[in-house]
Design an enzyme around this catalytic site. Structure first.
Site, PDB file in Angstrom:
ATOM      1  N   ARG A  10      71.951  30.565 -27.372  1.00 22.22           N
ATOM      2  CA  ARG A  10      72.514  30.353 -26.035  1.00 22.22           C
ATOM      3  C   ARG A  10      72.060  31.456 -25.077  1.00 22.22           C
ATOM      4  NH1 ARG A  10      78.548  32.830 -25.881  1.00 22.22           N
ATOM      5  NH2 ARG A  10      78.377  34.108 -27.745  1.00 22.22           N
ATOM      6  N   GLU A  58      84.526  17.472 -17.898  1.00 18.56           N
ATOM      7  CA  GLU A  58      83.199  17.175 -18.446  1.00 18.56           C
ATOM      8  C   GLU A  58      82.753  15.741 -18.168  1.00 18.56           C
ATOM      9  OE1 GLU A  58      85.758  18.410 -20.173  1.00 18.56           O
ATOM     10  OE2 GLU A  58      85.166  20.494 -20.508  1.00 18.56           O
ATOM     11  N   PHE A  83      82.463  19.231 -26.263  1.00 21.20           N
ATOM     12  CA  PHE A  83      82.847  18.535 -25.035  1.00 21.20           C
ATOM     13  C   PHE A  83      81.684  17.735 -24.447  1.00 21.20           C
ATOM     14  CE2 PHE A  83      85.164  22.757 -25.047  1.00 21.20           C
ATOM     15  CZ  PHE A  83      86.174  22.274 -25.860  1.00 21.20           C
ATOM     16  N   HIS A 109      77.499  26.373 -28.701  1.00 21.78           N
ATOM     17  CA  HIS A 109      78.617  26.338 -29.650  1.00 21.78           C
ATOM     18  C   HIS A 109      78.592  25.110 -30.557  1.00 21.78           C
ATOM     19  CE1 HIS A 109      79.769  29.475 -26.895  1.00 21.78           C
ATOM     20  NE2 HIS A 109      80.843  29.783 -27.602  1.00 21.78           N
ATOM     21  N   ASP A 117      87.279  30.471 -33.290  1.00 22.93           N
ATOM     22  CA  ASP A 117      87.995  29.432 -32.543  1.00 22.93           C
ATOM     23  C   ASP A 117      88.432  28.269 -33.440  1.00 22.93           C
ATOM     24  OD1 ASP A 117      88.048  30.691 -30.141  1.00 22.93           O
ATOM     25  OD2 ASP A 117      86.497  29.482 -29.182  1.00 22.93           O
ATOM     26  N   ARG A 167      76.394  29.744 -30.947  1.00 20.30           N
ATOM     27  CA  ARG A 167      77.109  30.867 -30.346  1.00 20.30           C
ATOM     28  C   ARG A 167      76.667  32.198 -30.955  1.00 20.30           C
ATOM     29  NH1 ARG A 167      81.957  33.674 -32.168  1.00 20.30           N
ATOM     30  NH2 ARG A 167      82.643  34.967 -30.438  1.00 20.30           N
TER      31      ARG A 167
END
Lengths: 316, 276
Positions: A10, A58, A83, A109, A117, A167
């Protein structure tokens, strides 16, 4: 192999996107309240008039991107894989995929390396979902060098594309100067005779490590990086499978519908080959550090090698 | 043409569009007739008065854009496009058939004059917002119009799009809501009421006009007002009658997505001939 520089894909994406802002005056970037996490913040800083933070919305973001694409802009849309491919699946299918619009969805991610998370944010299904949309190109780069090359390639290509990024920091193992990336073409990183490891994303480097361990155990493994999951490099998959007679797929994704399925789709029709699918075995992820999770789910070089050794001994 | 003649001409075109709608759905034995009939004046006003268009150049850069967010009313949309000259009226005979390019819902790659593929409710409005944003980025003076159903605004995405449009001050965007009060399963009020729509849209940062969606004078006035509004998008809430013009279809949600049989078609045709 362990002393390589590490950088998250990323991060490489954010840097190259900012550079490309100058090359493509019609490049627009959309994000959904995650500019710091997806790294579109760099582009936002340099080109605020072409960056749109759509807020936590989104579904609308995908539609706005579609509208921009109909007007000749190249929208790059970023949010977490969960998402982009999950929540907004139907917007991607109907507003971008069906009209074949030139929208680039670059999702960060992906997979369990999201880490702490936990399951709600660890998307292990995005490759399967995006792969199922007609005409969608699906790319999963292995390191920073490949990420930069992949982003350049999808911008040069006219049509919808999905790129999965991670990530966590991963080793840079491609050579910055000499690496040549071609959409839809796999890369043979190591030649071998006994078994082929087809890998994508961060599992490519781990598969190279596994091949070294396998070599020490008398198994000569071929390692192929399938950075483009769709369209998959059929010719290379068939050729290598016929050569080694044994196939292993390795991905940080559910074993349902991802790279393993894409490889098996080719092989079962054109070159039936005994195949072991290594990935997330149809379960949800969980919290933990990225490294511990990769180990827990058996996606480190050591764990991959052990699985392959066991399977080679007793494939049934 | 003076103002009175113009309004009379539009009325005649709307009457013709209604006949086209009923005939198209009858011949296809498939399609959404109720919401097509309710939007006949709105689409007539857009295609024969308000929008800058050239059927010979469907993708002309300076044209006004339109997205049919309530994408199921293709009988009305295709009817208006064909009457305007984007494709031959006789092509409507193929509507929804395998051999035809006229898909059940709009497809921008198949049908001349269609700016955006749509049909999955709630999605068209976001694309329209993206198109309006593109207009702003280009510094263009063309405008973007989108037509939604009042049931459609139950979709959460619609309100995401409204927030975005107001945030970016898209005064080149005109949202029209075909407020016929009925959705497939019945009255919008009895199912998941979006009312009061006008107050909600004002709270979302829109300039709002509530009009009679069958009255051309009111429709054209609202468009004029929208064109003169600066710094915020406009929403026109058009009060309409689902199934308008065919007595037995009016205000009946059962005519949302049903084709008339031969006898029903004959009666509908007689009623619509009188309206000529």
């Amino acid at each position: 192999m362990s002393d390589r520089r590490k950088i998250a894909t990323r991060e490489s994406y954010g840097r190259v996107l900012e550079k490309l802002g100058a090359e493509y005056p019609n490049l627009t970037v959309l994000d959904a309240d995650l500019v710091g996490a997806t790294k579109t913040a760099y582009f936002q800083k340099s080109y605020p008039e072409r960056h749109f933070d759509c807020g936590i919305a989104e579904a609308n973001m995908m539609g706005v991107a579609a509208g921009l694409a109909t007007e000749g802009f190249i929208p790059v849309v970023s949010t977490f894989a969960m998402f982009a491919a999950g929540r907004a699946f139907e917007q991607v299918r109907n507003s971008i995929g069906y009209p074949a619009l030139n929208v680039k969805i670059v999702a960060s991610h992906g997979g369990i390396s999201v880490g702490e998370d936990g399951a709600t944010h660890q998307c292990n299904e995005d490759l399967a979902l995006m792969r199922s949309i007609p005409g969608m190109t699906v790319v999963c780069p292995a390191d920073g060098v490949e990420t930069e090359a992949a982003i350049r390639a999808i911008l040069a290509y006219d049509g919808p594309a999905y790129v999965r990024l991670g990530r966590s920091d991963v080793p840079m193992f491609h050579d910055e100067e000499h690496y040549r990336f071609e959409l839809g073409k796999g890369v043979t990183l190591r030649e071998g005779r006994d078994v082929t490891l087809f890998a994508t994303g961060l599992c490519v480097y781990e598969s190279l490590r596994a091949a070294e361990i396998l070599s020490a155990n008398g198994i000569d493994a071929e390692v192929i990086n399938l950075h483009t999951v769709k369209p998959i490099d059929e010719a290379l998959v068939i050729r290598s499978a016929k050569k080694t007679g044994r196939v292993v797929t390795v991905e940080e994704h559910s074993t349902v519908g991802g790279l393993g399925s894409a490889v098996c789709d080719v092989l079962c029709e054109k070159a039936p080959t005994l195949t072991l699918k290594i990935g997330i075995p149809d379960v949800f992820g969980r919290s933990g550090s990225a490294q511990k999770l990769l180990d827990h789910f058996g996606l480190t070089g050591e764990k991959i090698a052990q699985k392959v050794l066991d399977w080679m001994k007793d494939p049934a | 043409m003076n103002e009175i003649e113009k309004l009379q001409d539009l009325k005649e075109k709307a009457a013709e569009l209604r006949r086209v709608i009923v005939k198209t759905v009858y011949e296809a034995q498939s399609g959404h007739i109720g919401g097509s009939l309710s939007s006949a004046e709105i689409l007539t006003a857009l295609y024969f008065s308000e929008m800058k268009l050239d059927p010979a150049q469907p993708r002309m850069e300076e044209r006004d854009r339109f997205v049919l967010s309530k994408g199921h009313v293709t009988p009305a949309y295709y009817g208006a496009l064909a009457m305007k000259g984007f494709f031959p009226l006789e092509d409507l005979k193929g509507f929804r058939k395998l051999e035809s390019y006229l898909q059940g819902h709009p497809d921008r790659n198949k049908v001349a004059g269609v700016d955006m593929s749509s049909g999955s409710l709630g999605q068209g409005v976001s694309a329209a917002v993206g198109i309006a944003l593109a207009g702003k980025l280009k510094g263009a003076d063309w405008r973007t119009y989108t037509l939604l159903g009042d049931g459609e605004i139950q979709e959460g995405q619609v309100w995401e799009a409204f927030m975005f449009a107001a945030q970016h001050k898209l005064d080149n965007l005109c949202v029209i809501i075909d407020n016929n009060g009925l959705q497939a399963d019945g009255s919008i009020d009895a199912i998941a009421s979006p009312n009061p729509i006008d107050e909600k849209l004002r709270a979302f940062g829109f300039s709002v006009c509530v009009i009679d969606g069958h009255d051309f004078k009111e429709i054209l006035n609202a468009f004029r007002q929208a064109r003169n509004t600066r710094g915020m998008p406009t929403a026109i809430i058009a009060k309409t009658v689902k199934g308008k013009g065919v007595s037995f279809m009016e205000n009946q949600s059962s005519w949302h997505g049903k084709a008339p049989n031969a006898e029903q078609f004959a009666q509908a045709w007689r009623e619509l001939e009188v309206a000529r």
